[in-house]
Structures are given as structure tokens and as C-alpha cells.
Design a protein around this motif. Structure first.
Motif, PDB file in Angstrom:
ATOM      1  N   MET A   1       0.864  -1.203   0.000  1.00  0.00           N
ATOM      2  CA  MET A   1       0.000   0.000   0.000  1.00  0.00           C
ATOM      3  C   MET A   1       0.886   1.234   0.000  1.00  0.00           C
ATOM      4  SD  MET A   1      -3.511   0.575   0.457  1.00  0.00           S
ATOM      5  CE  MET A   1      -3.979  -0.951   1.282  1.00  0.00           C
ATOM      6  N   SER A   2       0.646   2.126  -0.937  1.00  0.00           N
ATOM      7  CA  SER A   2       1.573   3.250  -1.100  1.00  0.00           C
ATOM      8  C   SER A   2       1.193   4.448  -0.228  1.00  0.00           C
ATOM      9  CB  SER A   2       1.599   3.674  -2.569  1.00  0.00           C
ATOM     10  OG  SER A   2       0.296   4.005  -2.979  1.00  0.00           O
ATOM     11  N   THR A   3      -0.036   4.488   0.237  1.00  0.00           N
ATOM     12  CA  THR A   3      -0.459   5.643   1.038  1.00  0.00           C
ATOM     13  C   THR A   3       0.246   5.614   2.386  1.00  0.00           C
ATOM     14  OG1 THR A   3      -2.603   5.140   0.076  1.00  0.00           O
ATOM     15  CG2 THR A   3      -2.523   6.947   1.635  1.00  0.00           C
ATOM     16  N   SER A   4       0.694   6.767   2.842  1.00  0.00           N
ATOM     17  CA  SER A   4       1.404   6.797   4.117  1.00  0.00           C
ATOM     18  C   SER A   4       0.434   6.786   5.288  1.00  0.00           C
ATOM     19  CB  SER A   4       2.271   8.056   4.182  1.00  0.00           C
ATOM     20  OG  SER A   4       1.436   9.189   4.353  1.00  0.00           O
ATOM     21  N   VAL A   5       0.951   6.439   6.462  1.00  0.00           N
ATOM     22  CA  VAL A   5       0.137   6.460   7.669  1.00  0.00           C
ATOM     23  C   VAL A   5      -0.412   7.868   7.898  1.00  0.00           C
ATOM     24  CG1 VAL A   5       0.214   6.255  10.188  1.00  0.00           C
ATOM     25  CG2 VAL A   5       1.265   4.494   8.753  1.00  0.00           C
ATOM     26  N   ALA A   6       0.434   8.879   7.659  1.00  0.00           N
ATOM     27  CA  ALA A   6      -0.011  10.262   7.874  1.00  0.00           C
ATOM     28  C   ALA A   6      -1.201  10.603   6.978  1.00  0.00           C
ATOM     29  CB  ALA A   6       1.143  11.231   7.623  1.00  0.00           C
ATOM     30  N   GLU A   7      -1.155  10.155   5.731  1.00  0.00           N
ATOM     31  CA  GLU A   7      -2.279  10.429   4.814  1.00  0.00           C
ATOM     32  C   GLU A   7      -3.542   9.699   5.243  1.00  0.00           C
ATOM     33  OE1 GLU A   7      -0.384  11.089   0.416  1.00  0.00           O
ATOM     34  OE2 GLU A   7       0.130   9.218   1.416  1.00  0.00           O
ATOM     35  N   ARG A   8      -3.353   8.445   5.659  1.00  0.00           N
ATOM     36  CA  ARG A   8      -4.522   7.683   6.104  1.00  0.00           C
ATOM     37  C   ARG A   8      -5.132   8.297   7.359  1.00  0.00           C
ATOM     38  NH1 ARG A   8      -3.839   1.589   5.518  1.00  0.00           N
ATOM     39  NH2 ARG A   8      -3.138   1.348   3.382  1.00  0.00           N
ATOM     40  N   LEU A   9      -4.251   8.740   8.238  1.00  0.00           N
ATOM     41  CA  LEU A   9      -4.714   9.361   9.475  1.00  0.00           C
ATOM     42  C   LEU A   9      -5.517  10.624   9.148  1.00  0.00           C
ATOM     43  CD1 LEU A   9      -4.587   9.187  12.562  1.00  0.00           C
ATOM     44  CD2 LEU A   9      -2.405  10.385  12.458  1.00  0.00           C
ATOM     45  N   ALA A  10      -4.994  11.408   8.218  1.00  0.00           N
ATOM     46  CA  ALA A  10      -5.704  12.637   7.836  1.00  0.00           C
ATOM     47  C   ALA A  10      -7.070  12.290   7.253  1.00  0.00           C
ATOM     48  CB  ALA A  10      -4.863  13.431   6.830  1.00  0.00           C
ATOM     49  N   ALA A  11      -7.122  11.232   6.448  1.00  0.00           N
ATOM     50  CA  ALA A  11      -8.399  10.839   5.827  1.00  0.00           C
ATOM     51  C   ALA A  11      -9.396  10.370   6.887  1.00  0.00           C
ATOM     52  CB  ALA A  11      -8.157   9.746   4.788  1.00  0.00           C
ATOM     53  N   VAL A  12      -8.924   9.574   7.857  1.00  0.00           N
ATOM     54  CA  VAL A  12      -9.832   9.084   8.907  1.00  0.00           C
ATOM     55  C   VAL A  12     -10.301  10.247   9.775  1.00  0.00           C
ATOM     56  CG1 VAL A  12      -9.996   7.664  10.996  1.00  0.00           C
ATOM     57  CG2 VAL A  12      -8.967   6.718   8.910  1.00  0.00           C
ATOM     58  N   ARG A  13      -9.367  11.157  10.091  1.00  0.00           N
ATOM     59  CA  ARG A  13      -9.758  12.323  10.897  1.00  0.00           C
ATOM     60  C   ARG A  13     -10.832  13.137  10.190  1.00  0.00           C
ATOM     61  NH1 ARG A  13      -4.122  14.055  12.584  1.00  0.00           N
ATOM     62  NH2 ARG A  13      -3.719  12.869  14.491  1.00  0.00           N
ATOM     63  N   ARG A  14     -10.665  13.274   8.869  1.00  0.00           N
ATOM     64  CA  ARG A  14     -11.666  14.021   8.103  1.00  0.00           C
ATOM     65  C   ARG A  14     -13.028  13.326   8.182  1.00  0.00           C
ATOM     66  NH1 ARG A  14      -8.004  15.241   4.318  1.00  0.00           N
ATOM     67  NH2 ARG A  14      -8.536  13.387   3.120  1.00  0.00           N
ATOM     68  N   ARG A  15     -13.005  11.999   8.064  1.00  0.00           N
ATOM     69  CA  ARG A  15     -14.280  11.260   8.144  1.00  0.00           C
ATOM     70  C   ARG A  15     -14.897  11.400   9.539  1.00  0.00           C
ATOM     71  NH1 ARG A  15     -12.841   5.436   5.965  1.00  0.00           N
ATOM     72  NH2 ARG A  15     -14.973   5.026   6.692  1.00  0.00           N
ATOM     73  N   VAL A  16     -14.071  11.410  10.571  1.00  0.00           N
ATOM     74  CA  VAL A  16     -14.590  11.611  11.933  1.00  0.00           C
ATOM     75  C   VAL A  16     -15.239  12.991  12.027  1.00  0.00           C
ATOM     76  CG1 VAL A  16     -13.916  11.956  14.357  1.00  0.00           C
ATOM     77  CG2 VAL A  16     -13.015   9.983  13.074  1.00  0.00           C
ATOM     78  N   GLU A  17     -14.536  13.997  11.487  1.00  0.00           N
ATOM     79  CA  GLU A  17     -15.082  15.364  11.521  1.00  0.00           C
ATOM     80  C   GLU A  17     -16.414  15.452  10.795  1.00  0.00           C
ATOM     81  OE1 GLU A  17     -10.730  17.482  11.365  1.00  0.00           O
ATOM     82  OE2 GLU A  17     -12.218  18.093   9.857  1.00  0.00           O
ATOM     83  N   ARG A  45       5.226   5.095  15.408  1.00  0.00           N
ATOM     84  CA  ARG A  45       6.033   6.331  15.379  1.00  0.00           C
ATOM     85  C   ARG A  45       5.548   7.274  14.286  1.00  0.00           C
ATOM     86  NH1 ARG A  45      10.614   5.838  18.551  1.00  0.00           N
ATOM     87  NH2 ARG A  45      11.273   3.689  18.930  1.00  0.00           N
ATOM     88  N   GLU A  46       5.223   6.715  13.123  1.00  0.00           N
ATOM     89  CA  GLU A  46       4.734   7.567  12.021  1.00  0.00           C
ATOM     90  C   GLU A  46       3.439   8.267  12.411  1.00  0.00           C
ATOM     91  OE1 GLU A  46       4.357   6.124   7.964  1.00  0.00           O
ATOM     92  OE2 GLU A  46       5.893   4.610   8.385  1.00  0.00           O
ATOM     93  N   ALA A  47       2.532   7.502  13.029  1.00  0.00           N
ATOM     94  CA  ALA A  47       1.245   8.090  13.426  1.00  0.00           C
ATOM     95  C   ALA A  47       1.469   9.145  14.516  1.00  0.00           C
ATOM     96  CB  ALA A  47       0.291   7.002  13.913  1.00  0.00           C
ATOM     97  N   TYR A  48       2.364   8.835  15.435  1.00  0.00           N
ATOM     98  CA  TYR A  48       2.678   9.785  16.514  1.00  0.00           C
ATOM     99  C   TYR A  48       3.241  11.080  15.917  1.00  0.00           C
ATOM    100  CZ  TYR A  48       4.837  11.686  20.754  1.00  0.00           C
ATOM    101  OH  TYR A  48       5.195  12.497  21.796  1.00  0.00           O
ATOM    102  N   ALA A  49       4.130  10.932  14.945  1.00  0.00           N
ATOM    103  CA  ALA A  49       4.722  12.115  14.308  1.00  0.00           C
ATOM    104  C   ALA A  49       3.652  12.960  13.625  1.00  0.00           C
ATOM    105  CB  ALA A  49       5.794  11.686  13.300  1.00  0.00           C
ATOM    106  N   ALA A  50       2.564  12.288  13.200  1.00  0.00           N
ATOM    107  CA  ALA A  50       1.460  13.011  12.559  1.00  0.00           C
ATOM    108  C   ALA A  50       0.449  13.517  13.587  1.00  0.00           C
ATOM    109  CB  ALA A  50       0.777  12.116  11.533  1.00  0.00           C
ATOM    110  N   GLY A  51       0.789  13.394  14.860  1.00  0.00           N
ATOM    111  CA  GLY A  51      -0.048  13.994  15.898  1.00  0.00           C
ATOM    112  C   GLY A  51      -0.959  13.038  16.650  1.00  0.00           C
ATOM    113  N   GLN A  52      -0.964  11.766  16.261  1.00  0.00           N
ATOM    114  CA  GLN A  52      -1.837  10.809  16.958  1.00  0.00           C
ATOM    115  C   GLN A  52      -1.258  10.471  18.338  1.00  0.00           C
ATOM    116  OE1 GLN A  52      -4.795   9.730  16.111  1.00  0.00           O
ATOM    117  NE2 GLN A  52      -4.998   8.291  17.794  1.00  0.00           N
ATOM    118  N   ARG A  53      -2.092  10.448  19.356  1.00  0.00           N
ATOM    119  CA  ARG A  53      -1.600  10.165  20.719  1.00  0.00           C
ATOM    120  C   ARG A  53      -2.237   8.941  21.364  1.00  0.00           C
ATOM    121  NH1 ARG A  53       1.658  12.637  18.947  1.00  0.00           N
ATOM    122  NH2 ARG A  53       2.723  14.542  19.640  1.00  0.00           N
TER     123      ARG A  53
END
Ligand SMILES: *Cc1c(COP(=O)(O)O)cnc(C)c1O
Length: 223
Positions: A1-17, A45-53
Motif C-alpha cells: 500500500m503506497s499511502t502513508s500512515v499520515a495520509e490515512r490518518l488525515a483521511a480518517v480524521r476528516r471522516r470523523v469530523e 512512530r509515524e502516526a505519533y509524528a502526525a499527531g496521533q496520541r
């Protein structure tokens, strides 16, 4: 899968919003727990770097090991979301920020004992609202007695109910299970609802989820 964790996280966050907006709820009313079970620390670590806690783990030893390996990630909160055997409580009692799968008094007692001297552990009682014979979780009719027994224990703070209904493409059925959990929690004066996964987190938010537990949509399929 070529999509990064950061991109997926952003997409899921958008869906949550978007789900929050549709439900007329503030986005801060929903906590996204990133379920990292069976996934390597590098992805956390990638998700954490993108702000996930907030991260969720199912298996006691895996949680213990990852917590040790990632101890330098300040502010990271571990959610123990899988059933615990009594003899494995010791691996998670101190490192977990919350326990989402409480359905046995013996486990509650052991957690209570192991948590001594630490701030109370926020706990969610797991309820089987899907009606499946094989699944873990309390029968809805048993919830009242169970909560009363757990409330007597020091070191634990009951905050809500949790469920993992079987995934279904029948939207009405999925919403019905989430609604049942919400009504049960309200009846017992519990404010938090941990419900919804990759398959159904938007429906869970529509029905009042305050915590959604999403793995696959963030980290990809598990082997
Ligand atoms: C694995 C798991 C999840 C995440 O499921 P996905 O379908 O990967 O989003 C959520 N909650 C519990 C209890 C789980 O075991």
C-alpha cells in the motif's frame, strides 16, 4: 500500500469530523484510538509524528513490549482493548491509560490490586450487544450487577461501556447495536461509549460514540 500512515490518518480524521458535523456534535467529543495490534512500532512512530496520541492494543505482552520500546514518545496513551487473562493483568495495569474490555470481576480485582498507588484506571465494561454466542462481553441484563461490584474496587474508575458488534453491511442492524449500548450506558449513568471500528465508526459516531477504535483504515490489513 503506497499511502502513508499520515495520509490515512488525515483521511480518517476528516471522516470523523464529517460524521460529527452530520450528527451536530463537536469534533472534540470523539477520541480516535489508533488500533496498532500486530503492527510494528515504526508505524506507531509515524502516526505519533502526525499527531496521533491514543493507541489501542489487544494483546497484553505486545502492549507491554511496545510501551517499553516507545517509552520516549511523550504523551502517548495506551488503550488496552482486548480481553485480559488474570495472569496477564500485570503486563498492562501500570502502562495502560484505559482498559476497554472489562467483563470479569476477577480481572477487575486484579487490575484494582495492581493499580494501587497509581491514579485510578479509567475502565469500560464490555457488553455483548450483538447477541453472538461466541463473543466476549457481558449480557446486557448482567451489566447492572457487574457495575455495582466493580464500583466497590479502588484503583478503577468506570467511565463507560464498550462493544465490538459483528461487522455487518446492514446499517440499521449496526446502528441498533450501537443504540442499545448508548441506552444501557445512559441507564447506568456512564458518559463514555467506546464503539465503532474501520467498518462502522461513522455509524457509531451517529449513535453517540465518544471513542472509536480504528485499525485497518490507518495501518492496513493485518496478516
Ligand atoms: C482489532 C480491533 C479493533 C480495530 O478493528 P479494525 O477493523 O482494524 O478497525 C477495534 N476494537 C477491537 C476490540 C479490536 O480488537
Amino acid at each position: 500500500m503506497s499511502t502513508s500512515v499520515a495520509e490515512r490518518l488525515a483521511a480518517v480524521r476528516r471522516r470523523v469530523e464529517e460524521a460529527c458535523a452530520r450528527a451536530g456534535r463537536p469534533v472534540e467529543s470523539v477520541t480516535l484510538v489508533a488500533v496498532s495490534k500486530l503492527k510494528p512500532a515504526a508505524l506507531i512512530r509515524e502516526a505519533y509524528a502526525a499527531g496521533q496520541r491514543d493507541f489501542g492494543e489487544n494483546y497484553a505482552q505486545e502492549l507491554r513490549d511496545k510501551a517499553a520500546e516507545l517509552a520516549e514518545l511523550e504523551g502517548l496513551r495506551w488503550h488496552a482493548i482486548g480481553p485480559l487473562q488474570t495472569n496477564k493483568v500485570k503486563y498492562v495495569a501500570r502502562v495502560a491509560s484505559a482498559f476497554h474490555a472489562l467483563d470479569r470481576v476477577e480481572v477487575a480485582r486484579e487490575l484494582s490490586k495492581r493499580r494501587e498507588g497509581a491514579p485510578p484506571l479509567p475502565c469500560y465494561a464490555e457488553v455483548n450487544v450483538g447477541g453472538e454466542a461466541t463473543k466476549s462481553g457481558l449480557e446486557p441484563a448482567a451489566v447492572g450487577d457487574f457495575l455495582a461490584r466493580v464500583r466497590e474496587l479502588p484503583g478503577l474508575r468506570l467511565v463507560g461501556l464498550m462493544s465490538l458488534p459483528p461487522p455487518t453491511d446492514d446499517e440499521a442492524l449496526a446502528r441498533g447495536a450501537f443504540r442499545t449500548l448508548r441506552e444501557l450506558a445512559a441507564r447506568h449513568g456512564l458518559p463514555e461509549l467506546s464503539m465503532g471500528t474501520t467498518h462502522d465508526f461513522e455509524l457509531a459516531i451517529a449513535e453517540g460514540a465518544t471513542v472509536v477504535r480504528v485499525g485497518t483504515a490507518l495501518f492496513g490489513d493485518r496478516a
